[in-house]
Design a protein around this motif. Structure first.
Motif, PDB file in Angstrom:
ATOM      1  N   VAL A  30       0.920  -1.355  -0.010  1.00  0.00           N
ATOM      2  CA  VAL A  30      -0.042   0.042  -0.130  1.00  0.00           C
ATOM      3  C   VAL A  30       0.919   1.306   0.008  1.00  0.00           C
ATOM      4  O   VAL A  30       1.775   0.999   0.674  1.00  0.00           O
ATOM      5  CB  VAL A  30      -0.919  -0.093   1.459  1.00  0.00           C
ATOM      6  CG1 VAL A  30      -1.737   1.163   1.149  1.00  0.00           C
ATOM      7  CG2 VAL A  30      -1.727  -1.327   1.125  1.00  0.00           C
ATOM      8  N   CYS A  37      -0.609   7.193   0.285  1.00  0.00           N
ATOM      9  CA  CYS A  37      -1.896   7.632   0.026  1.00  0.00           C
ATOM     10  C   CYS A  37      -2.840   6.761   0.186  1.00  0.00           C
ATOM     11  O   CYS A  37      -3.979   7.113   0.466  1.00  0.00           O
ATOM     12  CB  CYS A  37      -1.836   8.369  -1.233  1.00  0.00           C
ATOM     13  SG  CYS A  37      -1.859   7.119  -2.584  1.00  0.00           S
ATOM     14  N   GLY A  38      -2.732   5.436   0.573  1.00  0.00           N
ATOM     15  CA  GLY A  38      -3.588   4.449   0.697  1.00  0.00           C
ATOM     16  C   GLY A  38      -3.901   3.544  -0.611  1.00  0.00           C
ATOM     17  O   GLY A  38      -4.899   2.590  -0.403  1.00  0.00           O
ATOM     18  N   CYS A  39      -3.463   4.231  -1.724  1.00  0.00           N
ATOM     19  CA  CYS A  39      -3.789   3.303  -3.107  1.00  0.00           C
ATOM     20  C   CYS A  39      -2.780   2.147  -3.227  1.00  0.00           C
ATOM     21  O   CYS A  39      -1.604   2.108  -2.611  1.00  0.00           O
ATOM     22  CB  CYS A  39      -3.469   4.128  -4.054  1.00  0.00           C
ATOM     23  SG  CYS A  39      -4.579   5.660  -4.366  1.00  0.00           S
ATOM     24  N   ARG A  40      -3.063   0.980  -3.941  1.00  0.00           N
ATOM     25  CA  ARG A  40      -2.152   0.025  -4.140  1.00  0.00           C
ATOM     26  C   ARG A  40      -1.599   0.193  -5.199  1.00  0.00           C
ATOM     27  O   ARG A  40      -0.502  -0.395  -5.830  1.00  0.00           O
ATOM     28  CB  ARG A  40      -2.970  -1.283  -3.851  1.00  0.00           C
ATOM     29  CG  ARG A  40      -3.286  -1.877  -2.523  1.00  0.00           C
ATOM     30  CD  ARG A  40      -3.688  -3.120  -2.693  1.00  0.00           C
ATOM     31  NE  ARG A  40      -3.894  -3.727  -1.278  1.00  0.00           N
ATOM     32  CZ  ARG A  40      -2.921  -4.325  -0.485  1.00  0.00           C
ATOM     33  NH1 ARG A  40      -1.743  -4.230  -1.028  1.00  0.00           N
ATOM     34  NH2 ARG A  40      -3.068  -4.648   0.765  1.00  0.00           N
TER      35      ARG A  40
END
Length: 92
Positions: free
Chosen positions: A21, A24-27
């Protein structure tokens, strides 16, 4: 032979799920809307210029980002001419 689109998208999604991850929290870094825009280095602008000129020679209008068009226009000469041609192609 290229696998069908559904298989390609499934593989892409599965690969993205295995990535750690991001902050920013995006994968998936390719689809992350939070990633910063690349700096407009001379090399970067040259790449856009060369790609747009190649497509123009084939009769295809390139969709060049506005900051790159501005950088080409500021350079003057043939780069300015190309920027004006690309602009006319988009606004026509």
């Amino acid at each position: 032979m290229t696998p069908p689109l559904r298989q390609q998208l499934t593989r892409r999604r599965d690969c993205a799920r295995r990535l750690p991850v991001l902050d920013c929290g995006c994968r998936d870094p390719w689809t992350c809307p939070h990633r910063p825009e690349p700096d407009l280095t001379e090399h970067y602008v040259d790449g856009w210029r060369d790609a747009a000129a190649h497509l123009a020679a084939a009769g295809i209008s390139a969709a060049v980002p506005v900051p790159v068009l501005r950088a080409l226009w500021r350079r003057g000469g043939r780069d300015r001419e190309l920027a004006e041609v690309l602009h006319r192609g988009v606004t026509a």
